[in-house]
Design an enzyme around this catalytic site. Structure first.
Site, PDB file in Angstrom:
ATOM      1  N   GLU A  49       0.815  -1.219   0.000  1.00  0.00           N
ATOM      2  CA  GLU A  49       0.000   0.000   0.000  1.00  0.00           C
ATOM      3  C   GLU A  49       0.849   1.269   0.000  1.00  0.00           C
ATOM      4  O   GLU A  49       0.426   2.301  -0.521  1.00  0.00           O
ATOM      5  CB  GLU A  49      -0.961   0.022   1.189  1.00  0.00           C
ATOM      6  CG  GLU A  49      -2.083  -1.011   1.121  1.00  0.00           C
ATOM      7  CD  GLU A  49      -1.670  -2.370   1.655  1.00  0.00           C
ATOM      8  OE1 GLU A  49      -0.468  -2.577   1.962  1.00  0.00           O
ATOM      9  OE2 GLU A  49      -2.560  -3.237   1.770  1.00  0.00           O
ATOM     10  N   PHE A 111     -10.841  -7.718  14.212  1.00  0.00           N
ATOM     11  CA  PHE A 111      -9.804  -8.164  13.283  1.00  0.00           C
ATOM     12  C   PHE A 111      -9.537  -7.077  12.238  1.00  0.00           C
ATOM     13  O   PHE A 111     -10.456  -6.557  11.618  1.00  0.00           O
ATOM     14  CB  PHE A 111     -10.230  -9.462  12.597  1.00  0.00           C
ATOM     15  CG  PHE A 111      -9.220  -9.931  11.580  1.00  0.00           C
ATOM     16  CD1 PHE A 111      -7.937 -10.302  11.976  1.00  0.00           C
ATOM     17  CD2 PHE A 111      -9.537  -9.972  10.231  1.00  0.00           C
ATOM     18  CE1 PHE A 111      -6.998 -10.708  11.042  1.00  0.00           C
ATOM     19  CE2 PHE A 111      -8.599 -10.386   9.289  1.00  0.00           C
ATOM     20  CZ  PHE A 111      -7.329 -10.756   9.694  1.00  0.00           C
ATOM     21  N   GLN A 112      -8.302  -6.748  12.065  1.00  0.00           N
ATOM     22  CA  GLN A 112      -7.857  -5.705  11.122  1.00  0.00           C
ATOM     23  C   GLN A 112      -8.510  -4.358  11.385  1.00  0.00           C
ATOM     24  O   GLN A 112      -8.786  -3.599  10.469  1.00  0.00           O
ATOM     25  CB  GLN A 112      -8.065  -6.151   9.673  1.00  0.00           C
ATOM     26  CG  GLN A 112      -7.126  -7.304   9.327  1.00  0.00           C
ATOM     27  CD  GLN A 112      -7.022  -7.572   7.843  1.00  0.00           C
ATOM     28  OE1 GLN A 112      -7.974  -7.389   7.097  1.00  0.00           O
ATOM     29  NE2 GLN A 112      -5.854  -8.019   7.412  1.00  0.00           N
ATOM     30  N   LYS A 161     -17.240  -1.467   6.507  1.00  0.00           N
ATOM     31  CA  LYS A 161     -17.718  -2.476   5.562  1.00  0.00           C
ATOM     32  C   LYS A 161     -19.244  -2.528   5.505  1.00  0.00           C
ATOM     33  O   LYS A 161     -19.822  -2.651   4.417  1.00  0.00           O
ATOM     34  CB  LYS A 161     -17.150  -3.841   5.957  1.00  0.00           C
ATOM     35  CG  LYS A 161     -17.424  -4.909   4.915  1.00  0.00           C
ATOM     36  CD  LYS A 161     -16.653  -6.193   5.197  1.00  0.00           C
ATOM     37  CE  LYS A 161     -16.809  -7.155   4.015  1.00  0.00           C
ATOM     38  NZ  LYS A 161     -16.049  -8.403   4.221  1.00  0.00           N
ATOM     39  N   MET A 478      24.149   9.226   1.583  1.00  0.00           N
ATOM     40  CA  MET A 478      23.984  10.524   2.247  1.00  0.00           C
ATOM     41  C   MET A 478      24.292  10.412   3.734  1.00  0.00           C
ATOM     42  O   MET A 478      24.901  11.300   4.333  1.00  0.00           O
ATOM     43  CB  MET A 478      22.563  11.053   2.022  1.00  0.00           C
ATOM     44  CG  MET A 478      22.337  12.441   2.573  1.00  0.00           C
ATOM     45  SD  MET A 478      23.481  13.652   1.878  1.00  0.00           S
ATOM     46  CE  MET A 478      22.517  14.291   0.516  1.00  0.00           C
TER      47      MET A 478
END
Ligand SMILES: Cc1ncc(C[n+]2csc(CCOP(=O)(O)OP(=O)(O)O)c2C)c(N)n1
Ligand SMILES: [Mg+2]
Lengths: 571, 166
Positions: A49, A111-112, A161, A478
């Site tokens: 993502e 969950f999640q 959802k 760097m």
């Protein structure tokens, strides 16, 4: 007609003119992926993502349109935090759509479940948790309006959802936004415009300090017009590279920590600094108390909170860069009434001397090793500069900014404010999706490359033929540079060891073409070869000298009067 | 330290208080006090925010930047009414009760609960008066103090609208 919120979401996105979205599915967002299957909107399946988010940013930076990213709840949403923070820092317009656990489960550690609204709040311009299904068409419209207008930025819409599954009566978004607290002021106050023009005409050593706001507002033509009309030298910040043509006689190039000597010094010696769409970032100012000490300041920005945040201006102007520049030009014309503007001949000559005397230099020994700067210059030479350049974060980024002559806005894409390693690969994919007919060439570091290299599969399988030059110095260059300068050469955890991975094999394993140059004589041919392959992504690895350092340099927090041109200057 | 009082009209949307307090935390601004309640127009809330003067300009601009903020007014103490509510429980057996009640009556504080070993006062007044009373009774032994935070309203038609520079 009754449709689900998920269907309404996709319709609303179509209504906004969305052509492509970048994302990764999962449980909570599944209802939205079903209608997407039938939609003309193209979906690019990113492998992470974070990559999807940076793709949306690269798309937005290359096209000027709002980029869209979609992810599931919990880890999908938390993986978006970096792109959101990046987009917020660099004012990149993106809309993020995230799934959320059902409303009745919110707060139960389901969950999640992650508190996406709270986590994303400080990293977005605005965000929504939609709890009323009927809101969806208008929320989406508002989100696009907020992302793309005023000072652009990221907006997140979190969709539980069960809300996605609810049926609603579809109504076309009204197109009106009801945001009583959001009315960006685009036009500069006439009195301030007049005061600004008075200062411009009175100045002897003016500098125009152009920031990313010029690109965001599409104000490059007005910037050029004002500079030429009033004979103002122009410095373009890391976010504004390309907003003013680098080969123009009035161009100073980049200011700041690794800026060009003439740009830094012109600001220091100036008696008037005209900042447009810039924010006096610490990488530009160094020690703010020592920054442009003799200068009066005109500061124009669409975001009032930027004005006076670091430096109190003499003339503050709240407005859109393009509108304000137009106003300044108009007022200047009326004030001059046909008379010539001051030519600043002496000042411009002094600047030209600095430009002649204090050049960014390196030496390419024909026997090797390859100097990273040489690769950037060869890329520029062979492409004729006709490319959208996308950089990671590190030494290679600074060289890609310093050594390339940018002439058009939106041809330089990088992570300026957040300094997000790994930006280049996904942002280049997003840029190429948005501008398929342009050559998109990423100039990446080996460290950055390894942060988001899984997106090579996205590029190859989605048919996005980006080109990536890896300046492989086998180091987090760097950071190594800082260790060399400030930590007694104690190279703690900066070596990437044994040129691992094998970039050529890796490229092939990911469905890309892999090329390698180990000797200076191979640099040109590898670049030429990369330009002949246009049906696959091409990864070109350049094994470069790990000991090269980026100069000029003003050490962090130091005064911009002390520009080091080489290692000797820092001793 | 000079304090500034801001009256902030915000949309009454879920999370708006979190947006305001998160912004303060993120920008490193100090909130002296913050009180919030519904405003006269339905759908909006009014927050009274008290902040340190040194940061006032950035505070105002950052507050304005929040999408749900409609209007910010800086209240001039000379031209506004400022109040705070305090409940305070102070240790006092019967022998000290009279003394305390006398002090309270000077400050127009009201005894709202009297127990064997303590008295609880309610006081409504200007923030400085409330503080004065608190300091006066502190030596008796404070058991508990709660304050509402400042609330304030401009006196009739004397608001100074602190708009961002434009
Ligand atoms: C996500 C992230 N982690 C850490 C850093 C700190 N950092 C800045 S530059 C850099 C090294 C970059 O290495 P590389 O991509 O190889 O570029 P080079 O400097 O060698 O050209 C690091 C670790 C960062 N900017 N971003
Ligand atoms: Mg490296």
């Amino acid at each position: 007609m009754k449709i689900t919120v998920a269907e309404a979401l996709i319709k609303a996105l179509e209504f906004e003119g969305v052509e492509v979205m970048f994302g990764h599915p999962g449980g909570a967002i599944l209802p939205a992926y079903d209608p997407l299957y039938d939609s003309p909107i193209r979906h690019i399946l990113a492998r992470h993502e974070q990559g999807a988010g940076h793709m949306a940013e690269g798309y937005a930076q290359a096209t000027g349109k709002v980029g869209v990213v979609i992810a599931t709840s919990g880890p999908g949403a938390t993986n978006l935090v970096t792109p959101l923070a990046n987009a917020y820092m660099d004012s990149v317009p993106i809309v993020a759509i995230t799934g959320q656990v059902p409303t009745h489960a919110i707060g139960n550690d389901a969950f999640q479940e992650a508190h996406t609204w709270g986590i994303s709040m400080p990293a977005t311009k605005h965000n929504y948790l939609v709890t009323d299904p009927a809101d969806i068409p208008d929320v989406i419209h508002e989100a696009f309006h907020l992302a793309g207008s005023g000072r652009p930025g990221p907006v997140l819409v979190d969709l539980p959802k069960n809300i996605l599954n609810t049926e609603i009566e579809w109504h076309q978004p009204t197109g009106k936004v009801d945001l009583p607290g959001y009315k960006p002021n685009t036009k500069g106050h006439p009195l301030q415009i007049r005061a600004a023009v008075d200062l411009i005409l009175a100045a002897e050593r003016p500098v125009l300090y152009a920031g990313g706001g010029i690109v965001a507002a599409g104000a490059h033509a007005e910037l050029l017009a004002l500079a030429e009309k009033a004979n103002l030298p122009v410095t373009t910040t890391l976010m504004a590279r390309g907003a003013f043509p680098d080969h123009h006689p009035l161009s100073l190039g980049m200011p700041g920590m690794h800026g060009l000597y003439a740009a830094i010094t012109a600001i220091q010696k100036s008696d008037l600094l005209i900042a447009i769409g810039a924010r006096f970032d610490d990488r530009v100012t160094g020690d703010p108390a020592a920054f442009a000490p003799h200068a009066k300041v005109i500061h124009a920005d669409i975001d009032p909170s930027e004005i006076g945040k670091v430096r109190t201006p003499d003339v503050p102007i709240v407005g859109d860069a393009r509108t304000v520049l137009g106003q300044l030009i108009g007022k200047l014309d009326r004030t001059l009434d046909g008379a010539p503007a001051p030519d600043h001949a002496g000042w411009l000559e002094t600047i030209r001397e600095w430009q002649r005397d204090k050049v960014v230099h390196y030496q390419q020994d024909p026997a090797g090793p390859i100097k990273p700067q040489f690769v950037v210059e060869e890329l520029y030479r062979i492409t004729g500069g006709q490319a959208i350049v996308v950089a990671g974060v590190g030494q290679h980024q600074m060289w890609a900014s310093q050594l390339w002559k940018y002439t058009k806005p939106r041809t330089w894409i990088n992570s300026g404010g957040l300094g997000t390693m790994g930006y280049a690969i996904p942002a280049a994919i997003g840029a190429k999706v948005g501008m398929p007919d342009e050559l998109v060439y990423a100039i990446d570091g080996d460290g950055c490359f390894q942060m988001t290299m899984q997106e090579l599969t996205t590029a190859s399988t989605e048919g996005v033929p980006v080109k990536i030059a890896v300046l492989n110095n086998n180091n987090l260059g760097m950071v190594r540079q800082w260790q060399r300068l400030f930590y007694n050469e104690r190279f703690s955890a900066t070596e990437l060891t044994n040129h691992t991975p094998d970039y050529v094999k890796l490229a092939e394993a990911m469905g890309c073409v892999g090329l390698r140059a180990e000797h200076p004589s191979e640099v040109g041919p590898v670049i030429e070869k990369s330009l002949t392959i246009n049906d696959q992504p091409v990864i070109s690895e350049f094994r470069v000298d790990p000991d090269e350092m980026v100069f000029p340099m003003v050490p962090a927090g130091g005064s911009n009067d002390d520009v080091a041109m080489s290692l000797e200057d820092l001793k | 330290m000079t304090l500034h009082v801001l009256s902030v009209l915000v949309e009454d949307k879920p999370g708006v208080l979190a947006r305001v307090s998160s912004m303060f935390a993120r920008r490193g601004f100090n909130i002296h006090s913050l009180a919030v309640g519904p405003s006269a127009e339905p759908g909006n809330s009014t927050m009274t925010v008290v902040v340190d003067a040194a940061e006032i300009e950035q505070v105002v601009k950052q507050l304005r930047k929040l999408i749900n903020t409609i209007k910010i007014t800086e209240l001039d103490p000379a031209e506004s009414v400022e109040r705070e509510v305090m409940l305070v429980r102070v240790a006092a057996d019967a022998s000290l009760r009279g003394e305390l009640l006398d002090a309270a009556s000077v400050f127009k504080a009201k005894a709202v609960d009297v127990g064997a070993t303590s008295v609880t006062f309610e006081m409504v007044g200007t923030p400085s008066k409330v503080n004065d009373f608190l300091e006066l009774i502190r030596p008796y032994g404070l058991i508990d103090v709660v304050k509402s935070g400042w609330i304030a309203l401009a006196r009739d038609s004397k608001t100074r609208n602190l708009r961002a520079i434009s």
